[in-house]
Design an enzyme around this catalytic site. Structure first.
Site, mmCIF file in Angstrom:
data_model
loop_
_atom_site.group_PDB
_atom_site.id
_atom_site.type_symbol
_atom_site.label_atom_id
_atom_site.label_comp_id
_atom_site.label_asym_id
_atom_site.label_seq_id
_atom_site.Cartn_x
_atom_site.Cartn_y
_atom_site.Cartn_z
ATOM 1 C CG HIS A 199 9.752 -14.184 -10.718
ATOM 2 N ND1 HIS A 199 10.030 -13.278 -9.732
ATOM 3 C CD2 HIS A 199 8.427 -14.031 -10.978
ATOM 4 C CE1 HIS A 199 8.932 -12.612 -9.416
ATOM 5 N NE2 HIS A 199 7.949 -13.055 -10.163
ATOM 6 C CE1 TYR A 229 7.272 -10.274 -6.988
ATOM 7 C CE2 TYR A 229 6.582 -11.400 -5.009
ATOM 8 C CZ TYR A 229 6.540 -11.267 -6.379
ATOM 9 O OH TYR A 229 5.770 -12.120 -7.121
HETATM 10 P P1 NDP Z 1 -4.081 -10.053 -6.034
HETATM 11 O O1 NDP Z 1 -4.968 -10.706 -7.002
HETATM 12 O O2 NDP Z 1 -3.683 -10.800 -4.817
HETATM 13 O O3 NDP Z 1 -4.748 -8.658 -5.667
HETATM 14 C C1 NDP Z 1 -4.160 -7.757 -4.764
HETATM 15 C C2 NDP Z 1 -5.058 -6.532 -4.696
HETATM 16 O O4 NDP Z 1 -6.336 -6.898 -4.177
HETATM 17 C C3 NDP Z 1 -4.504 -5.459 -3.794
HETATM 18 O O5 NDP Z 1 -4.843 -4.226 -4.378
HETATM 19 C C4 NDP Z 1 -5.259 -5.679 -2.490
HETATM 20 O O6 NDP Z 1 -5.388 -4.451 -1.802
HETATM 21 C C5 NDP Z 1 -6.606 -6.143 -3.000
HETATM 22 N N1 NDP Z 1 -7.300 -7.052 -2.055
HETATM 23 C C6 NDP Z 1 -6.756 -8.119 -1.413
HETATM 24 N N2 NDP Z 1 -7.679 -8.763 -0.669
HETATM 25 C C7 NDP Z 1 -8.850 -8.079 -0.845
HETATM 26 C C8 NDP Z 1 -10.156 -8.266 -0.315
HETATM 27 N N3 NDP Z 1 -10.455 -9.280 0.509
HETATM 28 N N4 NDP Z 1 -11.113 -7.368 -0.690
HETATM 29 C C9 NDP Z 1 -10.820 -6.351 -1.542
HETATM 30 N N5 NDP Z 1 -9.601 -6.138 -2.076
HETATM 31 C C10 NDP Z 1 -8.616 -6.996 -1.724
HETATM 32 O O7 NDP Z 1 -2.787 -9.579 -6.854
HETATM 33 P P2 NDP Z 1 -1.227 -9.817 -6.915
HETATM 34 O O8 NDP Z 1 -0.852 -9.485 -8.313
HETATM 35 O O9 NDP Z 1 -0.529 -9.149 -5.817
HETATM 36 O O10 NDP Z 1 -1.058 -11.402 -6.792
HETATM 37 C C11 NDP Z 1 -0.921 -12.069 -5.560
HETATM 38 C C12 NDP Z 1 0.511 -12.528 -5.330
HETATM 39 O O11 NDP Z 1 0.937 -13.430 -6.344
HETATM 40 C C13 NDP Z 1 1.557 -11.400 -5.434
HETATM 41 O O12 NDP Z 1 1.532 -10.549 -4.319
HETATM 42 C C14 NDP Z 1 2.808 -12.212 -5.593
HETATM 43 O O13 NDP Z 1 3.197 -12.753 -4.344
HETATM 44 C C15 NDP Z 1 2.334 -13.294 -6.562
HETATM 45 N N6 NDP Z 1 2.564 -12.929 -7.986
HETATM 46 C C16 NDP Z 1 3.454 -13.688 -8.718
HETATM 47 C C17 NDP Z 1 3.734 -13.384 -10.034
HETATM 48 C C18 NDP Z 1 4.690 -14.249 -10.791
HETATM 49 O O14 NDP Z 1 5.086 -13.864 -11.906
HETATM 50 N N7 NDP Z 1 5.081 -15.390 -10.268
HETATM 51 C C19 NDP Z 1 3.109 -12.232 -10.720
HETATM 52 C C20 NDP Z 1 2.139 -11.528 -9.909
HETATM 53 C C21 NDP Z 1 1.890 -11.894 -8.600
HETATM 54 P P3 NDP Z 1 -4.567 -4.036 -0.467
HETATM 55 O O15 NDP Z 1 -3.225 -4.722 -0.500
HETATM 56 O O16 NDP Z 1 -4.452 -2.552 -0.606
HETATM 57 O O17 NDP Z 1 -5.396 -4.475 0.693
#
Ligand code: NDP
Length: 263
Positions: free
Chosen positions: A109, A53
């Site tokens: 990962h 990240y």
């Molecule tokens: P999420 O499912 O957490 O979605 C994130 C998105 O949702 C962003 O665009 C955010 O916008 C938006 N959002 C967040 N809260 C709200 C809300 N209450 N209302 C409306 N929109 C909202 O996606 P991620 O893919 O980021 O997954 C979460 C975490 O999991 C990652 O950040 C990472 O830490 C981990 N991860 C791990 C992976 C792995 O391979 N191990 C792969 C993918 C993710 P904004 O930020 O603009 O507010």
């Protein structure tokens, strides 16, 4: 309401993981710093980052500046797939960037290829024995790949971080992890199920909350760990606020059913 925690297997006694953590993928620089500061102010104590990240330095500065005691924090980082063979050096670089003596959870990962899978896991066991991480786990592994690690080293991963939301729900996956005492940690909770789904929206209306809050509540009520990402203060606050309502058994079953329809 304080965030509840689940026990994670670790030598010398369980390590507790707060069931709700802040995801930080795609947040960098000041955006990552501000998100972590906001989340800690709002009661989050668990932050999920990764070498990939490229934000460990920002996360680490936010942790330090927050003034929250190290003992209260739960910090996860992850080994990138291309660093198999350089495990210890990669973890040391993460710790330096984060400004920490140890992380609470270190994850592989993605599964490396072939023999590197058990070899990387041996290095994880050594890092834990050396006190550089309190718990060790994996991400994007199948139950069979988890068994391979346990057979090779005698140490079962404490956690499997996988894509997970109602649309992914599969009782076979839940049972496979639970029967191995591996905690299920869900990532991308808001991307895997359409937030416009009619069932989800109806449940949200019934409780006067957002679909995102329903998804997080569904995880928590099932006993999963979940790590929503947001860099928007109002959304971070919303995501922290999922302990003041409960879904009924019928609502939980209807949400579970979103997984079954896809299959
Ligand atoms: P999420 O499912 O957490 O979605 C994130 C998105 O949702 C962003 O665009 C955010 O916008 C938006 N959002 C967040 N809260 C709200 C809300 N209450 N209302 C409306 N929109 C909202 O996606 P991620 O893919 O980021 O997954 C979460 C975490 O999991 C990652 O950040 C990472 O830490 C981990 N991860 C791990 C992976 C792995 O391979 N191990 C792969 C993918 C993710 P904004 O930020 O603009 O507010």
């Amino acid at each position: 309401v304080p965030v509840p925690a689940l026990p994670l297997r670790a030598p010398g006694g369980a390590v507790e993981i707060p069931v709700l953590g802040l995801g930080t993928w795609q947040a960098r620089g000041a955006e990552a710093y501000d998100a972590v500061r906001t989340a800690l102010d709002l009661g989050f104590r668990h932050v999920d980052t990764a070498t990939m990240y490229a934000n460990e330095r920002d996360v680490g500065r936010a942790l330090a500046d927050s003034g929250v005691d190290r003992d209260e924090l739960f910090v996860t980082t992850k080994l990138p797939p291309d660093r198999a063979g350089q495990e210890a050096a990669t973890l040391e670089a993460s710790l330096r960037a984060l400004g920490l003596e140890h992380v609470d959870l270190w994850l592989v990962h993605w599964p490396p290829q072939g023999r590197a899978r058990p070899e990387t896991w041996e290095r994880f066991v050594e890092a834990q024995q050396a006190g550089r991480t309190r718990a060790i786990g994996v991400s994007n592994y199948s139950a069979g790949q988890i068994d391979e690690l346990a057979a090779a080293t005698g140490v079962t991963p404490a956690i499997d971080q996988i894509p997970w939301s109602p649309r992914d729900y599969d009782p076979a996956v839940v049972d496979a992890l639970r029967s191995r005492s591996v905690v299920l940690e869900g990532y991308s909770p808001f991307k895997r199920t359409p937030m416009s789904d009619a069932t989800l929206v109806a449940v949200a209306h019934a409780h006067g909350v957002t679909p995102q809050q329903v998804v997080l509540r569904w995880h928590v009520q099932h006993g999963f760990v979940v790590i929503p990402k947001s860099v928007t203060p109002a959304r971070i606050a919303q995501n922290a606020d999922v302990f003041g309502f409960a879904l009924t058994d019928a609502e939980m079953a209807a949400l579970d059913g979103l997984g079954q329809t896809r299959r």
